[in-house]
Design an enzyme around this catalytic site. Structure first.
Site, mmCIF file in Angstrom:
data_model
loop_
_atom_site.group_PDB
_atom_site.id
_atom_site.type_symbol
_atom_site.label_atom_id
_atom_site.label_comp_id
_atom_site.label_asym_id
_atom_site.label_seq_id
_atom_site.Cartn_x
_atom_site.Cartn_y
_atom_site.Cartn_z
ATOM 1 N N ASP A 50 32.278 32.688 39.084
ATOM 2 C CA ASP A 50 32.055 33.560 38.378
ATOM 3 C C ASP A 50 31.728 34.140 37.177
ATOM 4 O O ASP A 50 31.015 32.918 36.646
ATOM 5 C CB ASP A 50 34.089 33.036 37.458
ATOM 6 C CG ASP A 50 33.666 31.807 38.187
ATOM 7 O OD1 ASP A 50 33.147 30.487 37.504
ATOM 8 O OD2 ASP A 50 35.035 30.997 36.647
ATOM 9 N N GLU A 104 38.437 33.603 33.416
ATOM 10 C CA GLU A 104 39.622 33.508 32.353
ATOM 11 C C GLU A 104 40.339 34.403 31.679
ATOM 12 O O GLU A 104 40.921 35.118 30.960
ATOM 13 C CB GLU A 104 38.487 33.556 30.846
ATOM 14 C CG GLU A 104 36.967 32.778 31.572
ATOM 15 C CD GLU A 104 37.917 31.169 30.971
ATOM 16 O OE1 GLU A 104 38.523 30.753 30.617
ATOM 17 O OE2 GLU A 104 36.797 30.846 31.428
#
Length: 392
Positions: free
Chosen positions: A76, A136
Site C-alpha cells: 500500500d 487508510e
C-alpha cells in the site's frame, strides 16, 4: 547469490526511493506523485502494467518463462493527514506523513519486483504486484478488486501475500494462522426524546440518561453475547448532547469504534446493538436511531498458506527471526478483502531503529520512526514467498 544478498545490494536505491516518498506523502485514493515515482522505479522491467481509473493504483504482472499459476504481492502506498514531528532530515514537507510505514511497503514491493524480474527465466507462473492507494480508511483494496487486480494475470492467484511494518526489534517477522487483524466498524447512535427544563425532568423524556445507560450496557452486552475467545471491542469515543446547562436536550448521540475478529461476530453485532439501544431508549420514553457502518472486515490468514509462509520465511531468515504470536492485533487492514477472495498470509515486519524504545511511538504517531534498513528484508521475503509458492 541469495535473494537476501541481492536485496542488500540494491538497498541504497530502495532507501533513496523510500525517503523521497517519505518526504512527499499523499493521502487517499489519488496519489499522482507516488504513482509517477513507482512507475519510474519499475521502468525497464519486463512487466505488464495497468493503471487504475478510479484511483492511482498500479498493477504490474511479471510472467515467468514457464507456465504455472499466479501469486499476488501487495504494497500500500498512501500516507496519513498527520503533521510529522520526527525531526528527520528526510521528514515530510507537505503536512501529511507516512506515519504507518507505507513508504517502506511501496519501496519494498518495488524491490521484490526487481528481484523477481531478474529470475524471470526460472519462474513457472506469474506474479501480480499490487501497488495500492487508499488503505487508510478509503478501502482502496476493494476498488482495485473491482477494477480486476485479482484477474490481472488471466487467472485468479493461488496465494496472496502482504506485509506491514510496525514497532519492534528490527528485522523480526511475525504471522499466525487465522485472524491476524480485526475488522473495523463505526457505530453511531442517536437517542430521540423530548426536551424540557433541567429543573423539571419529569416533564421531559431525557435522552441523556438513556444514552449514558447505553454506554455502559454496550460493554455488558459484549460479555453476554460473544465468546471471550472471539473478542469484540467497542470503544465509545464521542458523546454529544445539548448546549445549555439548564436545558434537557431533545436528542443525544454517541459514536464508537468497533473491532471484531470473526465474520460471525461482525454479522451478529448490529442486530444486538439495535435491540439493546431500542430497549433502553423505550424504557426511558425515547427512541433510538442506530447506524452501524463496516469499514474493513477481519484480516484472516489461511491456515495452510500461513504454515507454508512461516516455513518458507524460517528457511530464509532463521527460526529466531520468524515468530508466531499467540494472537492477532485489533488494528484493521483492507488487505482483508484480498484474503477474503484469495488464500494467503499477511505478516508483520518490525522496523524500530536501534536506540529507540519500540514502545515510545507506534503506527500513526507523528513521532514514529521506521528504519529503512529493513527494506531488504521486506523485498527479499516477498520475493521468496512468491518463488517458493510458484515452485510448490
Amino acid at each position: 547469490m541469495t535473494l537476501m544478498a541481492q536485496a542488500e545490494a540494491m538497498l541504497p536505491e530502495l532507501v533513496a526511493l523510500r525517503r523521497e516518498l517519505h518526504q512527499n506523502p499523499e493521502v487517499g485514493l489519488d496519489l499522482p506523485f507516488t504513482q509517477k515515482r513507482v512507475l519510474e522505479a519499475l521502468e525497464g522491467l519486463p512487466l505488464e502494467i495497468t493503471l487504475g481509473t478510479e484511483t492511482t493504483s498500479i498493477v504490474a504482472v511479471l510472467r515467468g518463462a514457464k507456465p504455472g499459476p499466479a501469486v499476488l504481492l501487495r504494497g500500500d502506498m498512501d500516507g496519513l493527514p498527520v503533521e510529522e514531528q520526527t525531526g528527520l532530515d528526510y521528514a515530510s514537507k507537505n503536512g501529511n506523513m507516512h506515519a504507518c510505514g507505507h513508504d517502506l511497503h511501496t519501496a519494498g514491493l518495488v524491490g521484490a519486483a526487481k528481484l523477481l524480474a531478474a529470475k524471470q527465466d526460472e519462474i513457472a507462473g506469474s506474479v501480480i504486484f499490487m501497488f495500492q492507494p487508499g488503505e487508510e480508511g478509503f478501502n482502496g483494496a476493494s476498488v482495485m478488486i473491482k477494477e480486476g487486480v485479482l484477474d490481472a494475470a488471466g487467472e485468479r492467484p493461488v496465494a496472496a501475500y502482504g506485509l506491514h511494518v510496525g514497532p519492534g526489534p528490527r528485522g523480526l517477522l511475525a504471522t499466525l494462522p487465522g485472524p491476524m487483524l480485526a475488522g473495523s466498524s463505526e457505530l453511531h447512535v442517536t437517542v430521540h426524546g423530548r426536551g424540557g427544563h433541567g429543573s423539571m425532568p419529569y416533564g421531559a423524556a431525557d435522552p441523556v440518561v438513556a444514552l449514558a445507560e447505553l454506554v455502559t450496557q454496550l460493554q455488558v452486552m459484549i460479555t453476554r453475547k460473544f465468546n471471550v475467545f472471539e473478542p469484540v471491542v467497542i470503544s465509545v469515543t464521542r458523546l454529544s448532547a445539548g448546549e445549555a446547562v439548564n436545558v434537557i436536550p431533545p436528542s443525544a448521540s454517541l459514536s464508537a469504534t468497533v473491532r471484531t475478529v470473526t465474520q460471525t461476530s461482525l454479522d451478529a453485532l448490529p442486530g444486538f446493538i439495535e435491540e439493546l439501544a431500542s430497549g433502553i431508549a423505550s424504557a426511558h420514553g425515547c427512541t433510538a436511531e442506530v447506524n452501524f457502518e463496516t469499514q474493513y472486515i477481519p484480516t484472516v490468514n489461511d491456515p495452510a498458506e500461513t504454515e507454508f509462509a512461516i516455513e518458507t520465511l524460517r528457511e530464509q531468515f532463521g527460526e529466531d527471526l520468524v515468530q508466531v504470536p499467540p494472537h492477532g492485533v485489533m488494528g484493521s487492514e483492507d488487505f482483508s478483502y484480498v484474503l477474503h477472495e484469495i488464500p494467503g498470509t499477511f505478516y508483520m515486519l518490525s522496523a524500530t531503529p536501534d536506540g529507540i524504545d519500540p514502545m515510545s511511538a507506534a503506527n500513526h504517531s507523528p513521532l514514529v520512526q521506521f528504519d529503512d534498513a529493513v527494506l531488504s528484508v521486506g523485498a527479499a521475503s516477498l520475493a521468496q514467498l512468491a518463488l517458493a509458492r510458484l515452485a510448490k
